[in-house]
Design a protein around this motif. Structure first.
Motif, PDB file in Angstrom:
ATOM      1  N   ILE A   6      43.719  51.173  30.833  1.00 39.19           N
ATOM      2  CA  ILE A   6      45.158  51.300  31.068  1.00 39.19           C
ATOM      3  C   ILE A   6      45.833  49.931  31.173  1.00 39.19           C
ATOM      4  CG2 ILE A   6      46.931  52.186  32.646  1.00 39.19           C
ATOM      5  CD1 ILE A   6      45.319  54.328  31.030  1.00 39.19           C
ATOM      6  N   ARG A   7      45.245  49.021  31.925  1.00 36.06           N
ATOM      7  CA  ARG A   7      45.838  47.694  32.098  1.00 36.06           C
ATOM      8  C   ARG A   7      45.968  46.967  30.759  1.00 36.06           C
ATOM      9  NH1 ARG A   7      42.416  44.475  35.834  1.00 36.06           N
ATOM     10  NH2 ARG A   7      41.051  44.754  34.071  1.00 36.06           N
ATOM     11  N   GLU A   8      44.919  47.051  29.923  1.00 35.39           N
ATOM     12  CA  GLU A   8      44.975  46.414  28.602  1.00 35.39           C
ATOM     13  C   GLU A   8      46.018  47.084  27.720  1.00 35.39           C
ATOM     14  OE1 GLU A   8      40.709  47.037  27.910  1.00 35.39           O
ATOM     15  OE2 GLU A   8      40.662  44.921  27.303  1.00 35.39           O
ATOM     16  N   ALA A   9      46.079  48.413  27.768  1.00 36.10           N
ATOM     17  CA  ALA A   9      47.065  49.155  26.969  1.00 36.10           C
ATOM     18  C   ALA A   9      48.473  48.739  27.348  1.00 36.10           C
ATOM     19  CB  ALA A   9      46.875  50.660  27.166  1.00 36.10           C
ATOM     20  N   ALA A  10      48.726  48.593  28.642  1.00 37.56           N
ATOM     21  CA  ALA A  10      50.049  48.164  29.109  1.00 37.56           C
ATOM     22  C   ALA A  10      50.389  46.789  28.552  1.00 37.56           C
ATOM     23  CB  ALA A  10      50.080  48.158  30.639  1.00 37.56           C
TER      24      ALA A  10
END
Length: 134
Positions: A6-10
């Motif tokens: 999720i953090r990378e996607a954001a």
């Protein structure tokens, strides 16, 4: 299948972790859990969403061109000597740097804060992948 946390996607989308979680909750972006039980999104789904939500400013030049790599942005810095200049632009999340004659800079009126369009026409594009994804 590429699984992205999720953090990378954001980071790829230029939004907060909470925004990605809301999109998952609202079924805008499908998610699964990885072997460690962490929520992840599929790279293909993320690429689709990134393409759909890309904010591309209107090209103010009104010029017809065969070049497809046109980046509308703001001039952030100009460094000149008597012959050559370095013009830096911020085009969305991308920094574009161009070397051109100082004469061209003067004729175009390029100063920090100017709106400009960077047109990239190249025969070579190098693509690299991060080491952890190889």
């Amino acid at each position: 299948m590429s699984q992205i946390r999720i953090r990378e996607a954001a980071g790829f989308l230029g939004v907060s972790d909470d925004t990605v979680r809301r999109w998952i909750d609202n079924e805008v972006l499908p998610a699964t859990t990885d072997a460690a039980g962490r929520m992840v999104v599929d790279g293909v789904d993320l690429a689709r969403l990134a393409t759909e939500h890309a904010a591309v400013p209107t090209d103010p030049s009104g010029t017809a061109s065969s070049a497809r790599n046109r980046f509308v942005g703001l001039v952030t810095r100009v460094v000149s000597d008597p012959v050559m200049s370095q013009v830096e632009m911020q085009c969305g999340p991308h920094r574009v740097v161009s070397l051109m004659s100082t004469e061209a800079v003067r004729e175009l009126g390029l100063v920090p804060g100017s709106v400009a369009v960077a047109v990239v026409k190249a025969t070579t594009v190098i693509v690299e992948i991060p080491q952890e994804h190889s």
